[in-house]
Design an enzyme around this catalytic site. Sequence first.
Site, PDB file in Angstrom:
ATOM      1  CE  LYS A  19      76.543  59.503  35.096  1.00  0.00           C
ATOM      2  NZ  LYS A  19      77.722  60.421  35.721  1.00  0.00           N
ATOM      3  CD  GLU A  24      71.764  49.497  47.677  1.00  0.00           C
ATOM      4  OE1 GLU A  24      71.092  48.276  47.703  1.00  0.00           O
ATOM      5  OE2 GLU A  24      71.600  50.315  48.741  1.00  0.00           O
ATOM      6  CD  GLU A  56      74.764  60.568  52.787  1.00  0.00           C
ATOM      7  OE1 GLU A  56      74.395  61.327  51.984  1.00  0.00           O
ATOM      8  OE2 GLU A  56      75.072  59.425  52.884  1.00  0.00           O
ATOM      9  CB  CYS A  69      75.952  54.967  51.761  1.00  0.00           C
ATOM     10  SG  CYS A  69      76.703  53.209  51.444  1.00  0.00           S
TER      11      CYS A  69
HETATM   12  N1  LIG Z   1      73.514  53.222  49.417  1.00  0.00           N
HETATM   13  C1  LIG Z   1      74.563  53.110  48.970  1.00  0.00           C
HETATM   14  O1  LIG Z   1      74.918  51.797  48.787  1.00  0.00           O
HETATM   15  C2  LIG Z   1      75.265  54.109  48.684  1.00  0.00           C
HETATM   16  C3  LIG Z   1      76.636  54.022  48.154  1.00  0.00           C
HETATM   17  C4  LIG Z   1      77.680  55.033  47.923  1.00  0.00           C
HETATM   18  C5  LIG Z   1      77.148  56.266  47.809  1.00  0.00           C
HETATM   19  N2  LIG Z   1      75.739  56.482  48.137  1.00  0.00           N
HETATM   20  C6  LIG Z   1      75.372  57.926  48.140  1.00  0.00           C
HETATM   21  O2  LIG Z   1      75.916  58.431  47.163  1.00  0.00           O
HETATM   22  C7  LIG Z   1      76.001  59.789  47.731  1.00  0.00           C
HETATM   23  C8  LIG Z   1      77.452  60.444  47.344  1.00  0.00           C
HETATM   24  O3  LIG Z   1      77.840  60.079  45.948  1.00  0.00           O
HETATM   25  P1  LIG Z   1      77.354  61.160  44.898  1.00  0.00           P
HETATM   26  O4  LIG Z   1      77.973  62.547  45.275  1.00  0.00           O
HETATM   27  O5  LIG Z   1      78.281  60.755  43.601  1.00  0.00           O
HETATM   28  O6  LIG Z   1      75.980  61.338  44.590  1.00  0.00           O
HETATM   29  P2  LIG Z   1      75.121  62.039  43.365  1.00  0.00           P
HETATM   30  O7  LIG Z   1      73.936  61.462  43.670  1.00  0.00           O
HETATM   31  O8  LIG Z   1      75.513  63.250  43.421  1.00  0.00           O
HETATM   32  O9  LIG Z   1      75.800  61.404  41.945  1.00  0.00           O
HETATM   33  C9  LIG Z   1      75.761  59.914  41.876  1.00  0.00           C
HETATM   34  C10 LIG Z   1      75.770  59.775  40.499  1.00  0.00           C
HETATM   35  O10 LIG Z   1      74.644  60.109  39.784  1.00  0.00           O
HETATM   36  C11 LIG Z   1      74.854  61.011  38.865  1.00  0.00           C
HETATM   37  N3  LIG Z   1      73.935  62.068  38.686  1.00  0.00           N
HETATM   38  C12 LIG Z   1      74.088  63.564  39.288  1.00  0.00           C
HETATM   39  N4  LIG Z   1      72.890  64.146  38.940  1.00  0.00           N
HETATM   40  C13 LIG Z   1      72.241  63.192  37.830  1.00  0.00           C
HETATM   41  C14 LIG Z   1      71.097  63.619  36.981  1.00  0.00           C
HETATM   42  N5  LIG Z   1      70.369  64.582  37.130  1.00  0.00           N
HETATM   43  N6  LIG Z   1      70.893  62.627  36.054  1.00  0.00           N
HETATM   44  C15 LIG Z   1      71.651  61.505  36.072  1.00  0.00           C
HETATM   45  N7  LIG Z   1      72.787  61.048  36.858  1.00  0.00           N
HETATM   46  C16 LIG Z   1      73.126  62.216  37.752  1.00  0.00           C
HETATM   47  C17 LIG Z   1      76.481  61.440  39.233  1.00  0.00           C
HETATM   48  O11 LIG Z   1      77.094  62.166  37.932  1.00  0.00           O
HETATM   49  C18 LIG Z   1      76.833  60.212  39.619  1.00  0.00           C
HETATM   50  O12 LIG Z   1      77.346  59.312  38.615  1.00  0.00           O
HETATM   51  C19 LIG Z   1      75.708  59.977  49.270  1.00  0.00           C
HETATM   52  O13 LIG Z   1      74.650  60.205  49.544  1.00  0.00           O
HETATM   53  C20 LIG Z   1      75.973  58.566  49.641  1.00  0.00           C
HETATM   54  O14 LIG Z   1      75.210  58.307  50.901  1.00  0.00           O
HETATM   55  C21 LIG Z   1      74.892  55.494  48.722  1.00  0.00           C
HETATM   56  O1  LIG Z   2      79.099  53.722  50.239  1.00  0.00           O
HETATM   57  C1  LIG Z   2      79.093  53.070  49.540  1.00  0.00           C
HETATM   58  C2  LIG Z   2      79.458  51.636  49.917  1.00  0.00           C
HETATM   59  O2  LIG Z   2      78.174  50.723  49.755  1.00  0.00           O
HETATM   60  C3  LIG Z   2      79.959  51.145  51.188  1.00  0.00           C
HETATM   61  S1  LIG Z   2      80.366  49.775  51.421  1.00  0.00           S
HETATM   62  O3  LIG Z   2      81.892  49.450  51.256  1.00  0.00           O
HETATM   63  O4  LIG Z   2      79.681  48.883  50.796  1.00  0.00           O
HETATM   64  O5  LIG Z   2      80.092  49.402  52.870  1.00  0.00           O
END
Ligand SMILES: NC(=O)c1ccc[n+]([C@@H]2O[C@H](COP(=O)([O-])OP(=O)(O)OC[C@H]3O[C@@H](n4cnc5c(N)ncnc54)[C@H](O)[C@@H]3O)[C@@H](O)[C@H]2O)c1
Ligand SMILES: O=C[C@H](O)CS(=O)(=O)O
Length: 482
Positions: free
Chosen positions: A180, A255, A386, A289
């Site tokens: 998804k 993640e 963040e 992230c």
């Molecule tokens: N650690 C990593 O590798 C990594 C990588 C990329 C992004 N992030 C984190 O993701 C965040 C930004 O991305 P975002 O805004 O898409 O995050 P988000 O948590 O809002 O959404 C992530 C995914 O979860 C889905 N989602 C949201 N609510 C849900 C629910 N109740 N049930 C099921 N799915 C649901 C969203 O549609 C999306 O596909 C930041 O906190 C960033 O740090 C972490």
């Molecule tokens: O934010 C999401 C990604 O994991 C960052 S990176 O491109 O893998 O460093």
Amino acid sequence: MKLNDPLLFRQRAYVDGAWCDADSGATVAVLDPASGETIATVPLMGEAEAEQAIEAAHAALPAWKTKPAKERAKILRRWFDLMEQHEDDLARLMTWEQGKPLTEAVGEIRYAASFIEWFAEEAKRLYGDVIPSPTADKRLVVVREPIGVCAAITPWNFPAAMITRKAAPALAAGCTIVIKPANETPLSALALAELAERAGIPAGVFNIVTGDSAAIGRQLTGHPLVRKLSFTGSTPIGRLLMGQCASTIKKVSLELGGNAPFIVFDDADVDAAVEGALIAKYRNAGQTCVCVNRFYVHDAVYEEFASKFAKRVAELRVGNGFDAATQIGPLITAKAVGKVQELLDDAIEKGARVLTGGASLSEGLQYFAPTVIADVGAGMRLLDEEIFGPVAPIVSFSSEDEVVRLANDTIYGLASYFYSRDVARVWRVAERLEYGMVGINTGLISNEVVPFGGVKQSGLGREGSKYGIEDYLEMKYLCMAV
Ligand SMILES: NC(=O)c1ccc[n+]([C@@H]2O[C@H](COP(=O)([O-])OP(=O)(O)OC[C@H]3O[C@@H](n4cnc5c(N)ncnc54)[C@H](O)[C@@H]3O)[C@@H](O)[C@H]2O)c1
Ligand SMILES: O=C[C@H](O)CS(=O)(=O)O
């Protein structure tokens, strides 16, 4: 959008080898972050469609898991080759829906493809064990088996790499998967599905469902046929999904969010630190992230670093991702702009000093000026939350113990960075930082061969590297009487 291969622009979900709509026919709009215009629609699916996808993945599992690993590897390699061949179209679709500069989108496509290349090779090396028996009447063996049907929920900031970083090890291990993607960026996921089909990935092995996140998520976390969930996104949503998986005891990889410190010690090469800070802070307009959330600079070099850094930041060019001169694209949504402005305003109200930038750039659009603020201190929200935008707060410090304490004072533990030319200090600080990843005299740490992930509330498990496939495998112990 003009593509060399128009078939890569898909507006239907991909389930069991077929392009399909929501049962209701409803759709959700995909917007261009640079203009706010609707550029596409994708199906607004819910629980019923997600269940159909899970059942398709379950039906496809026996044939895929019993295919020799070398054959799975060859199919994954073809997927990698196709991504390379269609790099330009995939990057253009990504910039169109996510906003990042085209050069960064090309970089992400190569990064995303590298996970498929890497795990195609790893597929052939899933060795087990023969264990010397403590008794003469037994022979003891351990074999590695695919965990089964997997689910993945992915974010908008890396719309291709966050999918392949999960799907590649899953398929290499012999699993099937239902994904998804974020509703902001489904086009990249659907283009990957088109290329997966062309590569020969069988129907039901790789499925993309789009639409009602919460409803689809209830199926992906609650359905008994799903044995594993891999989630990349915010910590609050990760916490929610982890709880939803408990009823069926799913294996969970998370993640999540970060709050990365970037420490400049008094013995650092300040010019090198400035260059490292630029990429560690402003990649993807600060929407990664592992982007720096807090800069800690020793008193002795504070003014030198702050002035040199602010000067370079002021030169960054903001604009549409398709403009070759653009280095900073728009933020993903107006809501994201509002959150960044809210955190910045809070810091300024509490005494922070703007060195450059300081506000969104134009009414109605989602551009935000790359910003540096000094005199940042305790009590300002952006030290704990963040930012996920192009704002760089700089805090001063005077001792190694003080800055390690400050850097570790967070619920997060994903990425961290520091600059020092004192080898003993490098070892001391690297060992004391409570993070999954530490950049030392560099601001760019991500690639496919290393274990990417965090500790504390930044997640569970690792993606990429030889470790990244472990979470898609189960160990089976065979005890034979002889
Ligand atoms: N650690 C990593 O590798 C990594 C990588 C990329 C992004 N992030 C984190 O993701 C965040 C930004 O991305 P975002 O805004 O898409 O995050 P988000 O948590 O809002 O959404 C992530 C995914 O979860 C889905 N989602 C949201 N609510 C849900 C629910 N109740 N049930 C099921 N799915 C649901 C969203 O549609 C999306 O596909 C930041 O906190 C960033 O740090 C972490
Ligand atoms: O934010 C999401 C990604 O994991 C960052 S990176 O491109 O893998 O460093």
